[in-house]
Design a protein around this motif. Structure first.
Motif, PDB file in Angstrom:
ATOM      1  N   TYR A  45      62.524  72.745  29.167  1.00  0.00           N
ATOM      2  CA  TYR A  45      62.398  74.179  29.424  1.00  0.00           C
ATOM      3  C   TYR A  45      60.959  74.639  29.179  1.00  0.00           C
ATOM      4  N   GLU A  46      60.387  74.161  28.089  1.00  0.00           N
ATOM      5  CA  GLU A  46      59.051  74.619  27.696  1.00  0.00           C
ATOM      6  C   GLU A  46      57.917  73.920  28.447  1.00  0.00           C
ATOM      7  N   GLN A  47      58.131  72.694  28.895  1.00  0.00           N
ATOM      8  CA  GLN A  47      57.017  71.898  29.417  1.00  0.00           C
ATOM      9  C   GLN A  47      56.992  71.742  30.929  1.00  0.00           C
ATOM     10  N   GLU A  48      58.107  71.996  31.596  1.00  0.00           N
ATOM     11  CA  GLU A  48      58.148  71.759  33.030  1.00  0.00           C
ATOM     12  C   GLU A  48      58.022  73.071  33.790  1.00  0.00           C
ATOM     13  N   LEU A  49      57.589  72.965  35.020  1.00  0.00           N
ATOM     14  CA  LEU A  49      57.466  74.135  35.877  1.00  0.00           C
ATOM     15  C   LEU A  49      58.816  74.407  36.527  1.00  0.00           C
ATOM     16  N   TRP A  50      59.404  75.515  36.162  1.00  0.00           N
ATOM     17  CA  TRP A  50      60.701  75.903  36.691  1.00  0.00           C
ATOM     18  C   TRP A  50      60.567  77.269  37.344  1.00  0.00           C
ATOM     19  N   SER A  51      61.362  77.512  38.368  1.00  0.00           N
ATOM     20  CA  SER A  51      61.483  78.869  38.912  1.00  0.00           C
ATOM     21  C   SER A  51      62.283  79.690  37.889  1.00  0.00           C
ATOM     22  N   ASP A  52      62.290  81.005  38.044  1.00  0.00           N
ATOM     23  CA  ASP A  52      63.095  81.836  37.141  1.00  0.00           C
ATOM     24  C   ASP A  52      64.571  81.462  37.218  1.00  0.00           C
ATOM     25  N   ASP A  53      65.069  81.186  38.420  1.00  0.00           N
ATOM     26  CA  ASP A  53      66.476  80.799  38.556  1.00  0.00           C
ATOM     27  C   ASP A  53      66.765  79.488  37.831  1.00  0.00           C
ATOM     28  N   GLU A  54      65.829  78.557  37.890  1.00  0.00           N
ATOM     29  CA  GLU A  54      66.005  77.277  37.199  1.00  0.00           C
ATOM     30  C   GLU A  54      65.923  77.478  35.682  1.00  0.00           C
ATOM     31  N   ARG A  55      64.960  78.273  35.231  1.00  0.00           N
ATOM     32  CA  ARG A  55      64.858  78.529  33.782  1.00  0.00           C
ATOM     33  C   ARG A  55      66.122  79.208  33.264  1.00  0.00           C
ATOM     34  N   TYR A  56      66.656  80.130  34.050  1.00  0.00           N
ATOM     35  CA  TYR A  56      67.888  80.805  33.661  1.00  0.00           C
ATOM     36  C   TYR A  56      69.018  79.784  33.501  1.00  0.00           C
ATOM     37  N   ALA A  57      69.146  78.884  34.459  1.00  0.00           N
ATOM     38  CA  ALA A  57      70.202  77.865  34.418  1.00  0.00           C
ATOM     39  C   ALA A  57      69.981  76.875  33.273  1.00  0.00           C
TER      40      ALA A  57
END
Length: 138
Positions: A45-57
Motif C-alpha cells: 500500500y505504501e510503496q507501490e503506485l496504486w490508483s485511488d480505486d486500487e488503494r481503496y481496495a
C-alpha cells in the motif's frame, strides 16, 4: 457512500498478491483476507503506485486481514495498529466511507457499547474517526 472494488481491480490485486478468489462470491476482501500477510499488504500500500480505486481496495483487504489477525490465536501485533492508523489519517478522505462502515456510526450509543456489534479494528479509535468523519461531511 460505500465503494466497492470492480472485478478488474479485484483481479489486479489478486494477481499482485497471488490471492485465490471465486468471482461468484461477493465479499472479496473478506474471502481473500489473511491475518498473516498484513505487513506485506501494508508495505505494498505504501510503496507501490496504486490508483485511488486500487488503494481503496487494498485498504479493505488490510482491514479485513487485521480483523482476521485480531481473531486468531496470536497476540495483537501493535505494530500493525500503529502503522495502520497514520495511513488512515493521511488518506482519510479516500477511506472515510470504509471507516464509517467499520465504526458502525449507525448504532445507538447503547448498542455501540456491545462488543459483538462492532468490528474489532475500531480499536483504532472510534471516537476520533467520528470527529474526522463529520469534518469530511459524513
Amino acid at each position: 457512500m460505500v465503494r466497492h472494488p470492480t472485478p478488474a481491480i479485484e483481479a489486479r490485486i489478486n494477481g499482485r498478491f497471488n490471492l485465490k478468489h471465486d468471482p461468484s462470491h461477493q465479499d472479496w476482501p473478506l474471502e481473500v483476507s489473511d491475518g498473516k500477510r498484513i505487513e506485506e499488504f501494508l508495505d505494498a500500500y505504501e510503496q507501490e503506485l496504486w490508483s485511488d480505486d486500487e488503494r481503496y481496495a487494498v485498504m479493505e483487504l488490510i482491514l479485513y486481514s487485521y480483523e482476521d489477525h485480531l481473531h486468531s490465536d496470536d497476540q495483537e501485533n501493535l505494530m500493525f495498529r500503529d502503522r495502520l492508523r497514520p495511513i488512515l489519517l493521511r488518506d482519510f478522505e479516500l477511506h472515510h466511507p470504509t471507516i464509517e462502515y467499520w465504526c458502525r456510526f449507525d448504532l445507538s450509543p447503547e448498542e455501540a457499547e456491545i462488543p459483538e456489534y462492532l468490528f474489532t479494528p475500531v480499536r483504532l479509535g472510534r471516537s476520533d474517526w467520528r470527529t474526522l468523519s463529520f469534518q469530511c461531511g459524513g
